[in-house]
Write an enzyme that holds these catalytic residues in place. Structure first.
Site, PDB file in Angstrom:
ATOM      1  CG  MET A 240      -1.753  -2.946   4.259  1.00  0.00           C
ATOM      2  SD  MET A 240      -1.622  -0.737   3.358  1.00  0.00           S
ATOM      3  CE  MET A 240      -3.288  -0.771   3.409  1.00  0.00           C
ATOM      4  CG  ASP A 352       7.987  -5.412   3.013  1.00  0.00           C
ATOM      5  OD1 ASP A 352       8.446  -5.071   2.967  1.00  0.00           O
ATOM      6  OD2 ASP A 352       7.044  -4.926   4.539  1.00  0.00           O
TER       7      ASP A 352
END
Length: 545
Positions: A240, A352
């Site tokens: 992000m 992740d």
């Protein structure tokens, strides 16, 4: 040896570019640019001078002109700035040495150009055969040099004013000496006055120029401050945002700052980033990265501060040092299991887990301490709406993650992702650590996903070509089962299974200390991320699978 940079350490006062490593490096680079460009410009005028003299007097020769006193001094001035460039290219210098080099170069070149002007007078030059023209030529040369230096080299206005004043003084002195015998009524008699006025104008121009440029650089540096934090070098990118090394103004402790990546300013991105920091902040396990602070920049961008991890991620560990011994792999995996166990107990899935998101460092005197980072795709299991999917503007649904470490259910059903999906990814990480190769390899992301769905992994020992610990191999193969029900029941169950291995105690604290003593300095040098897109977090269109 050619291309080698030596290092000079000298206690130094504050430099114009600051005492930080990045400031010193920038100052050295810009000083080198000044030296190179000025050298080229100065040398460029030499053939013009020679061509002009021969055009006016064909009987003159290139050798004769080049051997003239003023031309020799001109060459020395050109070479001296070239030496500045060469030194900055070959030697890493402290701020103090750079300031000395800067000052010596300026004053030296100013003196040489002033001497050149004096030698042109009465030196037989057909181009500058009048004293005032000769000194005006020298004045232009000095002015060009000091103004270019003010533009190229970062320096506080006060330092620029002092250096420029000292650099033009030899020119004023040469004007007075050269023209003192001129009759009062001649036009050249007022040359010293004009030279002095030109010198003052040059000093003012350089000072103002330096003030503007130096001020803009200072503003840029201040713009890299977020509250009490000052940003330094970029050290990585996550799902992000972009991560920078930073420091706290008061605590002076190394910190990592994660900024929401440029281009991710939509409502979904803001919500995801905010969720990342808020959920990560609830985690307190020692093997999970610690969050210090959270806020917004003046322009509204989100950021958060976390502990700075000076170590090596598992991707770089294998890339640089090859497959790891079973004992060390078990030691690392057990730590990650404990970190995930806390997150899973709170209803959080990382989603992740990959080698790049596990960093080995030293904490509290303990070497090989694993830290799980980047919860940018974290999902709360109890969320009313699935948070691991994104709906695009055209109504398509996409799934975020890293293809090399996708769990099969993450590909087939967004709602099917749970804590055991993290275990699949962790199993793929362990496979990579012990074999030095990813679980599956393919030319496209679609083919890679097909492998996760349908291909039975090759046993790690077969892939490696030599035996590994049997318990470790069995646990890895279990976590890589296609259906979640066949995997360990949870992270603690996986950790307990690994603890039963005979190799669990093979990697001791002494082994870890020896490894970090031998390789730690090199390991902490961050490498450039690879261009392998399969190891990068991506978004996969679920509608077209």
């Amino acid at each position: 040896m050619a291309g080698t940079r030596s290092h000079i350490e000298v206690a130094a006062p504050s430099s114009g570019a600051g005492d930080s490593q990045s400031g010193r490096q920038f100052f050295q680079e810009r000083l080198g640019i000044f030296g190179l460009c000025n050298c080229i410009l100065s040398f460029g005028f030499i053939p013009l001078r020679i061509a002009g003299e021969i055009w006016l007097d064909p009987n003159k020769t290139i050798v004769g002109l080049a051997a003239g006193p003023s031309m020799v001094v001109h060459l020395l001035a050109s070479v001296s700035t070239g030496v500045i460039w060469l030194l900055t290219k070959r030697i890493t210098m402290s701020s103090g040495i750079l300031q000395i080099l800067d000052a010596a170069g300026m004053v030296g070149v100013g003196t040489l150009y002033a001497a050149m002007g004096g030698m042109l007078t009465g030196g037989g030059s057909l181009i500058v055969n009048e004293p005032r023209v000769a000194m005006f030529t020298a004045t232009l040369a000095v002015s060009q040099t000091v103004i270019f230096r003010a533009v190229a080299v970062p320096s506080p206005p006060r330092r620029t004013a002092i250096l420029t004043s000292v650099s033009v003084m030899p020119l004023i002195a040469a004007d007075i000496i050269t023209l003192r015998g001129i009759a009062p009524g001649s036009a050249s008699a007022v040359a010293p006055m004009f030279a002095t006025a030109w010198a003052v104008l040059t000093i003012i121009t350089c000072t103002v120029t330096s003030s503007v440029i130096y001020g803009l650089r200072r503003e840029a540096q201040l713009g890299k401050r977020l509250g009490q934090y000052t940003l330094d070098d970029k050290i990585g990118e996550g799902a992000m945002g972009v991560v920078y090394r930073a420091s706290h103004a008061m605590l002076r402790r190394p910190t990592a700052i994660k900024l929401l990546a440029a281009g991710r300013s939509g409502a979904v991105d803001l919500q995801r980033f905010e969720r990342e920091v808020q959920l990560t902040a609830t985690l307190t396990h020692p093997n999970t990265v610690a969050i210090y602070d959270y806020g917004r920049t003046p322009d509204g961008s989100l950021y958060y501060a976390m502990e700075f991890l000076d170590g090596i991620n598992l991707e770089d560990l294998v890339r640089r040092y090859g497959p790891q011994p079973s004992g060390r792999v078990i030691h690392i995996l057990r730590q990650v299991c404990r970190a995930l166990a806390e997150a899973h107990a709170l209803g959080l899935i990382h989603r992740d887990i990959k080698p790049a998101n596990v960093i080995l460092t030293t904490r509290g005197g303990e070497a090989d301490f694993a830290k799980v980072v980047d919860f940018g795709l974290v999902k709360r299991l109890v969320a009313a709406v699935p948070t691991d999917v994104t709906v695009t503007a055209d109504g398509q649904t996409v799934l975020a993650g890293t293809p090399l470490y996708f769990a099969p259910e993450a590909i087939t059903s967004a709602d099917g992702v749970d804590a055991r999906s993290d275990l699949y990814s962790l199993g793929a990480v362990g496979y990579y650590l012990v074999t030095g190769q990813p679980l599956f390899e393919a030319k496209t992301i679609v083919a890679l996903c097909a492998h996760h769905l349908n291909t039975t992994p090759i046993f790690p020992s077969v892939r490696l070509g030599r035996p590994i610990d049997t318990v470790l191999e069995a646990v890895l193969m279990q976590t890589l089962a296609k259906t979640p029900a066949e995997r360990p029941a949870g992270a603690l169950a996986m950790e307990e299974a690994l603890s039963l291995s005979a190799a669990a105690n093979e990697w001791t604290s002494d082994d870890a200390e020896r490894w970090w003593t031998e390789y730690g300095a090199a390991a902490r040098q961050r490498s450039i991320p690879s261009g392998d897109t399969s190891a990068v977090t991506v978004e996969v269109d679920l509608a077209t699978r």
